[in-house]
Design an enzyme around this catalytic site. Structure first.
Site, PDB file in Angstrom:
ATOM      1  N   LYS B  84      13.698  -1.568  42.008  1.00 19.37           N
ATOM      2  CA  LYS B  84      14.431  -2.632  43.195  1.00 19.37           C
ATOM      3  C   LYS B  84      13.944  -2.564  44.651  1.00 19.37           C
ATOM      4  O   LYS B  84      14.174  -3.594  45.458  1.00 19.37           O
ATOM      5  CB  LYS B  84      15.784  -1.766  43.239  1.00 19.37           C
ATOM      6  CG  LYS B  84      16.654  -1.953  41.940  1.00 19.37           C
ATOM      7  CD  LYS B  84      16.982  -3.235  41.548  1.00 19.37           C
ATOM      8  CE  LYS B  84      17.947  -3.384  40.406  1.00 19.37           C
ATOM      9  NZ  LYS B  84      18.508  -4.833  40.499  1.00 19.37           N
ATOM     10  N   GLU B 106      25.434  -4.881  47.105  1.00 20.07           N
ATOM     11  CA  GLU B 106      26.265  -4.347  45.878  1.00 20.07           C
ATOM     12  C   GLU B 106      25.319  -3.451  45.197  1.00 20.07           C
ATOM     13  O   GLU B 106      24.118  -3.595  44.951  1.00 20.07           O
ATOM     14  CB  GLU B 106      26.760  -5.521  45.134  1.00 20.07           C
ATOM     15  CG  GLU B 106      25.663  -6.240  44.155  1.00 20.07           C
ATOM     16  CD  GLU B 106      24.556  -6.647  44.724  1.00 20.07           C
ATOM     17  OE1 GLU B 106      24.551  -7.271  45.861  1.00 20.07           O
ATOM     18  OE2 GLU B 106      23.219  -6.905  44.008  1.00 20.07           O
ATOM     19  N   SER B 373      11.172  -0.321  34.161  1.00 25.26           N
ATOM     20  CA  SER B 373      11.568  -0.615  35.530  1.00 25.26           C
ATOM     21  C   SER B 373      12.202   0.436  36.383  1.00 25.26           C
ATOM     22  O   SER B 373      12.489   0.395  37.399  1.00 25.26           O
ATOM     23  CB  SER B 373      12.842  -1.794  35.257  1.00 25.26           C
ATOM     24  OG  SER B 373      13.597  -1.208  34.545  1.00 25.26           O
TER      25      SER B 373
END
Lengths: 257, 394
Positions: B84, B106, B373
Site C-alpha cells: 500500500k 478509506e 502483498s
C-alpha cells in the site's frame, strides 16, 4: 408546452424530494399526497439505494433502510403511476443513483416512465462526461434529464452542462452532501444569478432549504426551490408533520415570489 | 485522455466532485512530466520504503507442491508491511504539490489506513481514516498503529460497516472538503483518474519483478499470481507483464465460504456490471440492483466491487480470475508459515493458495511468481478465531 415548463411558466414552484417507500410504503404514498395537497408543485421520487454516497445522514438512512426492505424500482414505478393517476398536473421526476437504473435497463426504464407519465429523470452520479448513455434513452422517450450544477462548477462547464437540455436546472446550493447544513452560503445570490445568465432554462435551487426564511431567501433569486432532507425528516415524524412542513415552505415561497 | 477500460471505469460522481477530479488529473499529469517529482518518489521508495523488494525463491514450498518453481515478490517487507505504501507515498507527494493540508482515506484491513497515516506523518499533514465498524473490530492492531501515527480513525456504522461503506463516507467527506483535502484512494478503483494513478504508483511491483526474474531465471515467468479485492497489488504486478502475452496473469478473488454459498467477495466471478464509487465495474448485487454485503476471512478483500481495469482484463481474457475460499487461504497461510518462515497477510494467502493449485500443472520447468502483498501480523487474532471456530489446532 410540457408539464414541467408549464409549472415554471406559471409560478416559482416548490419541489419536494422524498425517498420512495419511506418510512414505509403506505406512509410514503400518504406523505406524497399530503405534500401535493399542501402546495408541492413537483415531486422528486428518490429511488432507494444501498449506497447513497451523495446524501447526508437523513436521506442516506432513509434510502438504505428502504432498500434493505426490498422496495424495488418496480415498486417506485407503481407508486409513481398511482400518484400520476390521482394528480394529473403535478410534476414527477425520478431521482436516482445510476446503479438501480443500469440494473433495470435504461431503455426499458425510460419507456416505462414515459408510459406512466413521469416527466423526467435526475441522475445523481452522472456528470457531463458520462451522461450520453442515459441521455439517449431519455430523449428517445421524451423525458427531461435534469442537469445539476454546483457552486464549484465553472462558467464554461455550466454552459456545456445546460446546452441542449430541457426541463429545469438543479442548482446545488452547497458544496457537500444533502442535509448537511441549513441556510444559504453568503455568495448564493451571485452564484445563482450567474447560472441564470448562462441558461434559458429555469433554475431551481436545492440543499439547505428546510425553513420558511431560507426558502423565501432562495426564491428571491432562483426560479424555484427544492427541499429534501427536511421533508424526509418531517415524514419520519408523521404525515401530519410532513403536510405542515410543506405548507410552511409553500406559503413562504408563494409570498416571496 | 482515455478515462475508460472498455466499457468500465469512467467518473460516475455527483457534479460537485467533478472539479476535484479534474484538478487531480491535471496535477498528476504535471507531476508526471516533472523529473524532480519522480526523483523524490524514487528516493523515498528506496530509502524510506526499502525498495527494491526481494524476489525470493520459495524452495521448500516449491518442493512441497511438486511442480513449478515458486517465487515470492516480497512486498510484505516494505515499510508498513504491505504494498500500500508505494501508492500512498506517490499520492501524498501529489497532495503536497497541490497545496492540500489534509489527507483522508478509506481502509478495509487497515493496511492502506496505516500507509496513509504514515505518509501524513512524514509530510506533516492532517489525516483522517474512514473504516467500517466491523473492520475496526477485526483489525484492531492497525487501528492502534494509525492512532500512534497521529491519524484520526472514523468508525463507520452504516450499511455493511466494511470497506464499501468506508468509501461512501470518505467520498461524502471529500464532497464537502475538496478545497483543502486530498482523498487518497488505496485501491485501483474509484472514479477516473484514481484507477490510473494507483496503477502507475503500484506498477513498480511489476517492473521490478520482471527485471528480477530475467536476471535470476534468464526468462520471464509463466504465471504471475496476485490476490484481488479492489485490485491494487494485482494491477501493480500485472502492469509489468501486460505486453508479454506468454505470461499468464492470474487474480485470486476471495471466495469466502464458496461462490455457491453467496458468502464471498468475488466480484468478477459472482457479480455483474454496476456503477458505484465513481466507476462502472463488476459488483455483487441483489435482484433489485442493491449492493450486497460481502464475506471474506480477509478484511482487505472484503469489497463488493473491483477495479475497472481488472473487469476489462477479465472480459478480454488477458487475465484469469479464480476463486479461493477462506479455507484454502488459511491452509496456504499455514503452509507458508511452516515451510518458509514467512507469515503472510490473509489477503496474500489467497494468492499463495492459487499458486499451490497451479504449480503442479506447470511442471518443474515452470516459474510462478506470487505477489506477497503484505505480512500477516495484523491477522493473528483472526487466524486464531478462525481455527478455534473450525476446530483446528492453533
Amino acid at each position: 408546452m410540457d408539464r414541467i415548463s408549464d409549472i415554471f411558466a406559471s409560478k416559482k414552484p416548490l419541489v419536494v424530494f422524498t425517498t420512495a417507500g419511506y418510512p414505509d410504503p403506505a406512509r410514503s404514498e400518504e406523505g406524497i399526497v399530503a405534500a401535493i395537497e399542501n402546495g408541492a408543485d413537483i415531486i422528486e421520487l428518490g429511488v432507494p439505494f444501498s449506497d447513497p454516497m451523495a446524501d447526508g445522514p437523513v436521506i442516506a438512512a432513509a434510502s438504505q433502510q428502504t432498500a434493505e426492505r426490498g422496495f424495488s424500482m418496480n415498486d417506485v414505478l407503481a407508486l409513481a403511476g398511482r400518484i400520476r393517476a390521482r394528480f394529473p398536473r403535478v410534476g414527477l421526476i425520478l431521482f436516482s443513483y445510476m446503479n438501480p437504473m443500469l440494473h433495470f435497463g435504461y431503455d426499458a426504464l425510460c419507456a416505462e416512465l414515459a408510459r406512466i407519465g413521469v416527466d423526467g429523470v435526475l441522475p445523481v452520479d452522472l456528470p457531463l462526461e458520462e451522461r450520453d448513455e442515459l441521455l439517449g434513452p431519455c430523449r428517445k422517450h421524451g423525458l427531461h434529464m435534469i442537469p445539476l450544477v454546483s457552486p464549484l462548477t465553472p462558467p464554461d462547464r455550466i454552459r456545456e452542462i445546460v446546452d441542449g437540455m430541457t426541463g429545469f436546472v438543479y442548482y446545488i446550493n452547497v458544496a457537500g452532501v444533502t442535509g448537511a447544513r441549513r441556510g444559504l452560503p453568503p455568495d448564493y445570490p451571485q452564484l445563482v444569478e450567474q447560472v441564470k445568465k448562462l441558461t434559458s432554462l429555469p433554475v431551481a435551487s436545492g440543499f439547505g432549504i428546510a425553513d420558511a426564511e431560507t426558502a423565501a431567501e432562495a426564491v428571491r433569486y432562483a426560479d424555484g426551490v427544492i427541499s429534501g432532507s427536511g421533508f424526509v425528516k418531517a415524514l419520519a415524524a408523521g404525515v401530519k408533520e410532513a403536510a405542515e412542513f410543506v405548507r410552511m415552505l409553500s406559503t413562504a415561497t408563494a409570498s416571496a415570489s | 485522455m482515455n478515462t475508460h477500460y472498455g466499457i468500465y471505469g469512467g467518473r460516475y460522481v455527483a457534479e460537485t466532485l467533478t472539479g476535484a477530479l479534474r484538478e487531480l488529473e491535471k496535477a498528476y499529469f504535471d507531476a508526471k512530466r516533472d523529473a524532480s517529482f519522480q526523483a523524490e518518489l524514487d528516493d523515498l521508495l528506496e530509502n524510506y520504503v526499502g525498495r527494491e523488494s526481494p524476489l525470493y525463491f520459495a524452495k521448500r514450498l516449491t518442493e512441497h507442491c511438486g511442480g513449478a518453481r515458486i517465487y515470492l515478490k516480497r512486498e510484505d517487507l516494505n515499510h508498513t508491511g504491505a504494498h500500500k505504501v508505494n501508492n500512498t507515498i506517490g499520492q501524498a507527494l501529489l497532495a503536497r504539490r497541490m497545496g492540500k493540508k489534509r489527507l483522508i482515506a478509506e481502509t478495509g484491513a487497515g493496511m492502506h489506513g496505516v500507509a496513509t497515516a504514515t505518509v501524513a506523518a512524514l509530510f506533516g499533514m492532517e489525516c483522517e481514516v474512514f473504516m467500517g465498524e466491523v473492520d475496526v473490530a477485526r483489525q484492531a492492531p492497525n487501528v492502534d498503529r494509525m492512532h500512534a501515527l497521529g491519524a484520526k480513525v472514523r468508525s463507520i456504522k452504516e450499511g455493511s460497516r466494511t470497506l464499501k461503506d468506508a468509501m461512501n463516507a470518505a467520498l461524502r467527506e471529500w464532497t464537502a472538503t475538496s478545497g483543502d483535502t486530498f482523498y487518497l484512494i488505496g485501491t485501483a478503483a474509484g472514479p477516473y483518474p484514481y484507477p490510473m494513478i494507483v496503477k502507475d504508483f503500484q506498477s513498480v511491483i511489476g517492473r521490478e519483478t520482471r527485471r528480477q526474474c530475467l536476471d535470476r531465471c534468464g526468462r520471464l515467468p509463466d504465471e504471475v499470481v496476485a490476490c484481488v479485492g479492489g485490485g491494487s497489488n494485482a494491477i501493480g504486478m500485472f502492469a509489468g507483464f501486460l505486453d508479454d502475452p506468454g505470461v499468464r496473469l492470474v487474480g485470486a478473488e476471495a471466495g469466502g465460504l464458496g461462490i455457491e454459498s453467496g458468502m464471498h467477495a468475488a466480484s468478477i466471478n459472482g457479480g455483474r456490471v454496476g456503477i458505484l464509487h465513481g466507476m462502472k465495474a463488476y459488483f455483487l448485487q441483489d435482484a433489485n440492483g442493491q449492493m450486497l454485503d460481502t464475506h471474506s476471512v480477509s478484511a482487505g478483500l472484503d469489497y463488493s466491487g473491483v477495479g475497472p481495469e481488472h473487469c476489462y482484463l477479465a472480459d478480454t481474457k488477458r487475465a484469469r480470475y479464480t476463486v479461493v475460499t477462506d479455507e484454502e487461504a488459511v491452509a496456504a497461510f499455514d503452509l507458508l508459515c511452516r515451510l518458509e518462515g514467512i507469515i503472510p497477510a490473509l489477503e496474500s494467502s489467497h494468492a499463495v493458495a492459487q499458486a499451490v493449485k497451479d504449480a503442479p500443472g506447470l511442471g518443474p520447468d515452470g516459474i510462478i511468481v506470487v505477489n506477497l502483498s503484505g505480512r500477516g501480523d495484523k491477522d493473528m487474532d483472526n487466524i486464531k478465531t478462525y481455527k478455534v471456530n473450525h476446530g483446528q489446532d492453533l
